[in-house]
Design a protein around this motif. Structure first.
Motif, PDB file in Angstrom:
ATOM      1  N   ALA A 109      22.904  35.969  38.805  1.00 39.61           N
ATOM      2  CA  ALA A 109      23.820  35.099  39.561  1.00 39.61           C
ATOM      3  C   ALA A 109      24.607  34.193  38.622  1.00 39.61           C
ATOM      4  N   PHE A 110      23.935  33.629  37.632  1.00 39.70           N
ATOM      5  CA  PHE A 110      24.596  32.740  36.673  1.00 39.70           C
ATOM      6  C   PHE A 110      25.628  33.511  35.839  1.00 39.70           C
ATOM      7  N   ARG A 111      25.288  34.749  35.444  1.00 43.34           N
ATOM      8  CA  ARG A 111      26.218  35.552  34.639  1.00 43.34           C
ATOM      9  C   ARG A 111      27.431  35.965  35.458  1.00 43.34           C
ATOM     10  N   VAL A 112      27.203  36.333  36.712  1.00 46.25           N
ATOM     11  CA  VAL A 112      28.330  36.716  37.572  1.00 46.25           C
ATOM     12  C   VAL A 112      29.274  35.534  37.755  1.00 46.25           C
ATOM     13  N   ALA A 113      28.743  34.369  38.080  1.00 46.32           N
ATOM     14  CA  ALA A 113      29.577  33.186  38.299  1.00 46.32           C
ATOM     15  C   ALA A 113      30.360  32.806  37.047  1.00 46.32           C
ATOM     16  N   SER A 114      29.765  33.044  35.885  1.00 44.03           N
ATOM     17  CA  SER A 114      30.408  32.670  34.622  1.00 44.03           C
ATOM     18  C   SER A 114      31.393  33.723  34.115  1.00 44.03           C
ATOM     19  N   GLY A 115      31.493  34.837  34.834  1.00 43.39           N
ATOM     20  CA  GLY A 115      32.436  35.876  34.441  1.00 43.39           C
ATOM     21  C   GLY A 115      31.912  36.802  33.362  1.00 43.39           C
ATOM     22  N   LEU A 116      30.618  36.764  33.070  1.00 40.88           N
ATOM     23  CA  LEU A 116      30.054  37.613  32.026  1.00 40.88           C
ATOM     24  C   LEU A 116      29.735  39.017  32.516  1.00 40.88           C
ATOM     25  N   ASP A 117      29.721  39.216  33.830  1.00 46.09           N
ATOM     26  CA  ASP A 117      29.394  40.534  34.379  1.00 46.09           C
ATOM     27  C   ASP A 117      30.629  41.201  34.973  1.00 46.09           C
ATOM     28  N   SER A 118      31.807  40.629  34.721  1.00 42.96           N
ATOM     29  CA  SER A 118      33.045  41.142  35.299  1.00 42.96           C
ATOM     30  C   SER A 118      33.651  42.232  34.434  1.00 42.96           C
ATOM     31  N   MET A 119      34.561  43.004  35.029  1.00 41.69           N
ATOM     32  CA  MET A 119      35.299  43.996  34.257  1.00 41.69           C
ATOM     33  C   MET A 119      36.069  43.313  33.133  1.00 41.69           C
ATOM     34  N   VAL A 120      36.666  42.180  33.470  1.00 44.14           N
ATOM     35  CA  VAL A 120      37.374  41.383  32.480  1.00 44.14           C
ATOM     36  C   VAL A 120      36.490  40.186  32.160  1.00 44.14           C
ATOM     37  N   ASN A 171      42.560  33.239  26.037  1.00 46.38           N
ATOM     38  CA  ASN A 171      43.363  34.449  25.884  1.00 46.38           C
ATOM     39  C   ASN A 171      42.881  35.575  26.796  1.00 46.38           C
ATOM     40  N   ILE A 172      42.558  35.224  28.010  1.00 46.86           N
ATOM     41  CA  ILE A 172      42.011  36.210  28.934  1.00 46.86           C
ATOM     42  C   ILE A 172      43.057  37.253  29.307  1.00 46.86           C
ATOM     43  N   VAL A 173      42.629  38.491  29.351  1.00 45.92           N
ATOM     44  CA  VAL A 173      43.503  39.577  29.794  1.00 45.92           C
ATOM     45  C   VAL A 173      43.093  39.912  31.223  1.00 45.92           C
ATOM     46  N   SER A 174      43.941  39.596  32.175  1.00 47.67           N
ATOM     47  CA  SER A 174      43.595  39.794  33.580  1.00 47.67           C
ATOM     48  C   SER A 174      43.943  41.197  34.043  1.00 47.67           C
ATOM     49  N   ASP A 181      40.602  52.158  36.202  1.00 49.10           N
ATOM     50  CA  ASP A 181      41.574  52.512  35.162  1.00 49.10           C
ATOM     51  C   ASP A 181      42.056  51.263  34.419  1.00 49.10           C
ATOM     52  N   LEU A 182      42.326  50.198  35.177  1.00 52.41           N
ATOM     53  CA  LEU A 182      42.805  48.971  34.549  1.00 52.41           C
ATOM     54  C   LEU A 182      41.725  48.349  33.663  1.00 52.41           C
ATOM     55  N   ALA A 183      40.468  48.569  34.034  1.00 49.14           N
ATOM     56  CA  ALA A 183      39.370  48.010  33.235  1.00 49.14           C
ATOM     57  C   ALA A 183      39.386  48.566  31.819  1.00 49.14           C
ATOM     58  N   GLN A 184      39.782  49.821  31.673  1.00 43.69           N
ATOM     59  CA  GLN A 184      39.837  50.429  30.343  1.00 43.69           C
ATOM     60  C   GLN A 184      40.917  49.772  29.489  1.00 43.69           C
ATOM     61  N   VAL A 185      41.981  49.309  30.142  1.00 45.27           N
ATOM     62  CA  VAL A 185      43.066  48.653  29.418  1.00 45.27           C
ATOM     63  C   VAL A 185      42.608  47.320  28.848  1.00 45.27           C
TER      64      VAL A 185
END
Length: 416
Positions: free
Chosen positions: A95-106, A156-159, A297-301
């Motif tokens: 839960a903590f990793r998901v909220a922090s964006g560590l488990d996201s595609m980006v 420098n996040i790539v969305s 597909d976008l995740a690979q970019v």
């Protein structure tokens, strides 16, 4: 016991994820059904394009997996290989990793935080959010804030939206010469519109089920709004199509795109489908002159941007590890709540009984000093009677354990 179970972009392909997704309009019904039909005390469902996860307080996750398969009308055997089930320590960390964006595609993307808050709001409104999950998610948001404020995880996040623009620029020399059709008017489309419209496209059209909401977004970029049932008419006029709705079924079929390609005399169409379940039929991607990309597909970019954020990820994981231990300590402390409540109730009964006795003595004219002295003595004797009796009756190792516990509980110091 807290569990987290579900599937995400790490464990399952899009074809599986879209089958177990929950539309926003179905969440409250699903939560009520889950809690009422299973041995689940608390529950919240997080369903996005990348994941469907159930956070719950239950005795075992097995019944919840059965419920997930049954609710979506899918044989358990078909989704079981893709489902992960995290027991309490790992569930908290997840839960903590998901909220922090560590488990996201980006890695580090902030959108998931808003999606988690929406999930909590739905659980609150359905009455399935109890003390443990409420505390878990409040701590999750706190950890996410700490991670973002003390590390460079979001730098420098790539969305996904920026990735869409990047792919479009591979197809067209200049987006400024293209006409763009956005389907939907939610948060993801707003992000995509901001990125694509920064390139000053020739035309912007918003197609949405609610024309008023579509018009409000279109006006920001000098565009026009149409209804979803007008897609077939307007599709041939656009070079770029970006779609993200909550529709449970595709809204752009193979036939519609075939007709559009014919009208366009085979000028290419660039299509991005960010919805789960998909808005655009998969077969559309097989057409000549159509370039169709999904969230996977976008995740690979955006994958190429991961290396620059690895140092921040290490820092974030350290923060999360510390906060997980803090939360587990809080959960363990809750196990003593019934004992503490019982202890206080017992002491309160003694206090009331002795207070009544003292008031009666005062009413009879006894000296207040004498009554107070007697009250304090009687209370002291009653409070200490049970632990004293237990110490006297104990033998061997048990006596040693009780003596140690008593010294710790009452802050006693050994007298040499």
């Amino acid at each position: 016991m807290i569990f987290t179970l579900g599937i995400n972009h790490h464990s399952a392909p899009l074809a599986i994820r879209e089958r177990v997704a929950f539309g926003a309009d179905k969440l409250q019904h699903a939560l009520a059904d889950l809690v009422h039909s299973q041995t689940v005390k608390e529950a919240a469902i997080l369903s996005t394009c990348n994941r469907t996860e159930i956070y719950c307080a239950a005795e075992t996750p097995d019944a919840v997996i059965d419920w997930l398969a049954h609710y979506h009308g899918i044989p358990r055997a078909e989704i079981a290989p893709y489902v992960y089930a995290h027991p309490q320590p790992e569930a908290v960390r997840h839960a903590f990793r998901v909220a922090s964006g560590l488990d996201s595609m980006v890695i580090g993307e902030p959108q998931i935080l808003g999606q988690m808050k929406d999930a909590i709001r739905a659980a609150e409104e359905s009455g399935t959010l109890g003390t443990q999950l409420h505390k878990l998610f409040q701590r999750s948001f706190s950890v996410a804030k700490e991670v973002r404020s003390t590390t460079a995880i979001g730098a420098n996040i790539v969305s996904m939206a920026a990735a869409g623009v990047h792919l479009a620029e591979r197809i067209f020399e200049s987006i400024a010469d293209q006409r763009i059709l956005f389907i939907g008017a939610g948060e993801m489309i707003e992000l995509c519109a901001a990125h694509f419209c920064a390139q000053k496209p020739k035309q912007v059209t918003i197609a949405n089920r609610t024309i008023e909401r579509g018009r409000a977004l279109a006006e920001q970029y000098g565009g026009t709004a149409i209804r979803l049932d007008e897609l077939g008419e307007y599709l041939p006029q656009h070079d770029i199509v970006v779609s993200c709705t909550a529709s449970p079924l595709p809204i752009i079929g193979l036939g519609m795109v075939e007709r559009a390609v014919k009208v366009r005399r085979h000028r290419p169409i660039f299509m991005v489908d960010l919805a789960v379940p998909r808005d655009i039929e998969e077969e559309v991607g097989e057409l000549d002159d159509v370039f169709l990309y999904t969230v996977d597909d976008l995740a690979q970019v955006v994958e190429s941007g991961l290396e620059s954020r690895q140092a921040a990820v290490v820092e974030a994981e350290q923060i999360i590890g510390n906060r997980v231990q803090d939360f587990l300590t809080w959960l363990q402390s809750r196990e003593t709540v019934p004992v503490i409540r019982s202890l206080r109730d017992s002491a309160e009964r003694m206090r009331r009984h002795e207070m009544e006795h003292a008031l009666k003595l005062l009413a009879k004219g006894e000296a207040p000093e004498k009554v107070l002295e007697q009250l304090s003595q009687r209370l002291t004797n009653k409070f200490l009677h049970a632990p004293t009796q237990a110490l006297n009756a104990a033998e061997g190792g048990e006596r040693s354990e009780l003596q140690t516990a008593a010294a710790r509980l009452f802050h006693l110091h050994s007298q040499d």
